[in-house]
Write a protein that holds these residues in place. Structure first.
Motif, PDB file in Angstrom:
ATOM      1  N   LEU A 169       0.944  -1.128  -0.055  1.00 49.02           N
ATOM      2  CA  LEU A 169      -0.131   0.056  -0.058  1.00 49.02           C
ATOM      3  C   LEU A 169       0.930   1.132   0.118  1.00 49.02           C
ATOM      4  O   LEU A 169       1.717   1.278   0.821  1.00 49.02           O
ATOM      5  N   GLU A 170       0.559   2.042  -0.959  1.00 49.32           N
ATOM      6  CA  GLU A 170       1.164   3.193  -1.022  1.00 49.32           C
ATOM      7  C   GLU A 170       0.470   4.604  -0.758  1.00 49.32           C
ATOM      8  O   GLU A 170      -0.601   4.726  -1.210  1.00 49.32           O
ATOM      9  N   GLY A 171       0.997   5.669   0.051  1.00 44.96           N
ATOM     10  CA  GLY A 171       0.437   6.876   0.148  1.00 44.96           C
ATOM     11  C   GLY A 171       0.378   7.976  -0.780  1.00 44.96           C
ATOM     12  O   GLY A 171       1.493   7.718  -1.726  1.00 44.96           O
ATOM     13  N   PRO A 172      -0.522   8.786  -0.979  1.00 43.21           N
ATOM     14  CA  PRO A 172      -1.373   9.297   0.011  1.00 43.21           C
ATOM     15  C   PRO A 172      -2.582   7.986  -0.181  1.00 43.21           C
ATOM     16  O   PRO A 172      -2.835   7.827  -1.514  1.00 43.21           O
ATOM     17  N   LEU A 173      -3.219   7.621   0.706  1.00 46.28           N
ATOM     18  CA  LEU A 173      -4.155   6.405   0.864  1.00 46.28           C
ATOM     19  C   LEU A 173      -5.192   6.520   1.798  1.00 46.28           C
ATOM     20  O   LEU A 173      -4.714   6.754   2.847  1.00 46.28           O
ATOM     21  N   TYR A 174      -6.557   6.482   1.524  1.00 42.11           N
ATOM     22  CA  TYR A 174      -7.344   6.326   2.430  1.00 42.11           C
ATOM     23  C   TYR A 174      -8.127   4.996   2.232  1.00 42.11           C
ATOM     24  O   TYR A 174      -8.631   4.779   1.167  1.00 42.11           O
ATOM     25  N   ILE A 175      -8.169   4.189   3.285  1.00 45.08           N
ATOM     26  CA  ILE A 175      -9.065   2.722   3.322  1.00 45.08           C
ATOM     27  C   ILE A 175     -10.032   3.031   4.287  1.00 45.08           C
ATOM     28  O   ILE A 175      -9.725   3.123   5.567  1.00 45.08           O
ATOM     29  N   GLY A 176     -11.239   3.004   3.873  1.00 44.26           N
ATOM     30  CA  GLY A 176     -12.594   3.155   4.674  1.00 44.26           C
ATOM     31  C   GLY A 176     -12.802   1.943   5.789  1.00 44.26           C
ATOM     32  O   GLY A 176     -12.238   0.809   5.358  1.00 44.26           O
ATOM     33  N   GLU A 177     -13.744   1.999   6.554  1.00 46.08           N
ATOM     34  CA  GLU A 177     -14.361   1.038   7.265  1.00 46.08           C
ATOM     35  C   GLU A 177     -14.642  -0.327   6.540  1.00 46.08           C
ATOM     36  O   GLU A 177     -15.218  -0.180   5.715  1.00 46.08           O
ATOM     37  N   ASP A 178     -14.415  -1.411   7.392  1.00 49.06           N
ATOM     38  CA  ASP A 178     -14.948  -2.670   7.003  1.00 49.06           C
ATOM     39  C   ASP A 178     -14.517  -3.283   5.898  1.00 49.06           C
ATOM     40  O   ASP A 178     -15.120  -3.887   5.153  1.00 49.06           O
ATOM     41  N   CYS A 179     -13.309  -2.729   5.224  1.00 50.22           N
ATOM     42  CA  CYS A 179     -12.815  -3.245   3.867  1.00 50.22           C
ATOM     43  C   CYS A 179     -11.965  -4.333   4.129  1.00 50.22           C
ATOM     44  O   CYS A 179     -11.138  -4.733   5.196  1.00 50.22           O
ATOM     45  N   ARG A 180     -11.583  -5.131   3.101  1.00 45.52           N
ATOM     46  CA  ARG A 180     -10.865  -6.265   2.877  1.00 45.52           C
ATOM     47  C   ARG A 180      -9.880  -6.032   1.976  1.00 45.52           C
ATOM     48  O   ARG A 180     -10.424  -5.917   0.438  1.00 45.52           O
ATOM     49  N   ILE A 181      -8.766  -6.225   2.228  1.00 41.43           N
ATOM     50  CA  ILE A 181      -7.680  -5.955   0.971  1.00 41.43           C
ATOM     51  C   ILE A 181      -6.744  -7.151   0.939  1.00 41.43           C
ATOM     52  O   ILE A 181      -6.128  -7.572   1.956  1.00 41.43           O
ATOM     53  N   ASP A 182      -6.932  -7.927  -0.157  1.00 44.79           N
ATOM     54  CA  ASP A 182      -6.226  -9.309  -0.225  1.00 44.79           C
ATOM     55  C   ASP A 182      -5.202  -9.206  -1.225  1.00 44.79           C
ATOM     56  O   ASP A 182      -5.430  -9.069  -2.511  1.00 44.79           O
ATOM     57  N   ASN A 183      -3.886  -9.329  -0.798  1.00 45.02           N
ATOM     58  CA  ASN A 183      -2.810  -9.609  -1.709  1.00 45.02           C
ATOM     59  C   ASN A 183      -2.962  -8.865  -2.764  1.00 45.02           C
ATOM     60  O   ASN A 183      -2.775  -8.909  -3.888  1.00 45.02           O
ATOM     61  N   ALA A 184      -2.923  -7.307  -2.184  1.00 46.00           N
ATOM     62  CA  ALA A 184      -3.180  -6.138  -3.369  1.00 46.00           C
ATOM     63  C   ALA A 184      -2.034  -5.440  -3.371  1.00 46.00           C
ATOM     64  O   ALA A 184      -1.199  -5.127  -2.384  1.00 46.00           O
ATOM     65  N   ARG A 185      -2.124  -4.721  -4.521  1.00 43.23           N
ATOM     66  CA  ARG A 185      -0.969  -3.494  -4.662  1.00 43.23           C
ATOM     67  C   ARG A 185      -1.974  -2.221  -4.906  1.00 43.23           C
ATOM     68  O   ARG A 185      -2.480  -2.332  -6.131  1.00 43.23           O
ATOM     69  N   ILE A 186      -1.929  -1.397  -4.031  1.00 42.39           N
ATOM     70  CA  ILE A 186      -2.517  -0.059  -4.047  1.00 42.39           C
ATOM     71  C   ILE A 186      -1.904   1.130  -4.209  1.00 42.39           C
ATOM     72  O   ILE A 186      -0.818   1.430  -3.285  1.00 42.39           O
TER      73      ILE A 186
END
Length: 231
Positions: A169-186
């Motif tokens: 995960l790279e900023g700037p970044l916001y991830i909201g409530e109740d998310c699921r991030i699976d083996n991701a590149r953001i």
């Protein structure tokens, strides 16, 4: 200037081409433009100000006011600030994500608390850059071998998020409530709304609440609406 704003109008009388689909179920002012939606940011930025709402559709107006009971129906009152949809077209929002996340942090009253909480768990993941730019809610679960790159901007992880191993995960970044991030590149300059499921690669994009992209592949420079399921 902030103290002189006593009455604010969210004017949704006319929706420009390009926003019709994104505003079929909610107001443009409820779209996440950073950590917050515009209507929430206005409440924080101008405490005590009256926020009015104008929309020719009475059914839509009623639904908006039910979701946002602190707002009032507009009856031609004189206002100090008017917010219109013209600046909320996707191609205008995407270049502003980094700036909005940075500015919203100034209104996010839990930043110091989140920094203090996550330090005891920092051995479970890797941080590239200064750790003071990483904000993780204590209710979120971060699996081992997750990498947070805050060298270009902050990362904010909200409540009840689960991020599995080998995500980057790279900023700037916001991830909201109740998310699921699976083996991701953001990649940086992205906003992930509430209860999204994200896998694969994402860059410079906005995902509205309850959107899913849980497969491999790249989505970039995009604005994904609520309840979209990318198979």
């Amino acid at each position: 200037m902030k103290n002189k704003i006593h009455r604010i109008l969210i004017n949704e009388s006319e929706i420009p081409d390009g926003l019709e689909i994104l505003t079929r179920l909610k107001s443009f002012s409820e779209i996440h433009t950073g950590i917050f939606s515009t209507v929430r940011r206005l409440r924080i930025q101008y405490p005590g100000a009256l926020i009015y709402y104008k929309n020719p559709n009475s059914f839509f107006t009623k639904a908006f006011l039910e979701r946002n009971p602190e707002c009032k129906l507009y009856n031609e009152e004189k206002v100090d600030l008017e917010i219109t949809p013209a600046d909320y077209l996707s191609w205008k929002l995407l270049p502003q994500i980094s700036k909005q996340i940075e500015e919203n942090l100034g209104y996010y009253d839990e930043t110091a608390k989140l920094q203090k909480k996550f330090k005891v768990k920092a051995d479970r993941f890797h941080i590239y850059g200064k750790s003071k730019h990483l904000y993780i809610h204590p209710s979120s679960i971060i699996y081992p071998n997750v990498v947070f790159d805050v060298s270009s901007g902050p990362i904010i992880i909200d409540k009840n998020v689960k991020i599995t191993s080998f995500s980057f995960l790279e900023g700037p970044l916001y991830i909201g409530e109740d998310c699921r991030i699976d083996n991701a590149r953001i990649g940086g300059a992205s906003i992930i709304g509430q209860a999204c499921r994200i896998g694969g690669e994402v860059g410079n994009s906005i995902f509205e609440n309850f959107a899913n992209k849980h497969h491999e592949g790249f989505v970039g420079h995009s604005h994904i609406g609520s309840w979209v399921n990318m198979g």
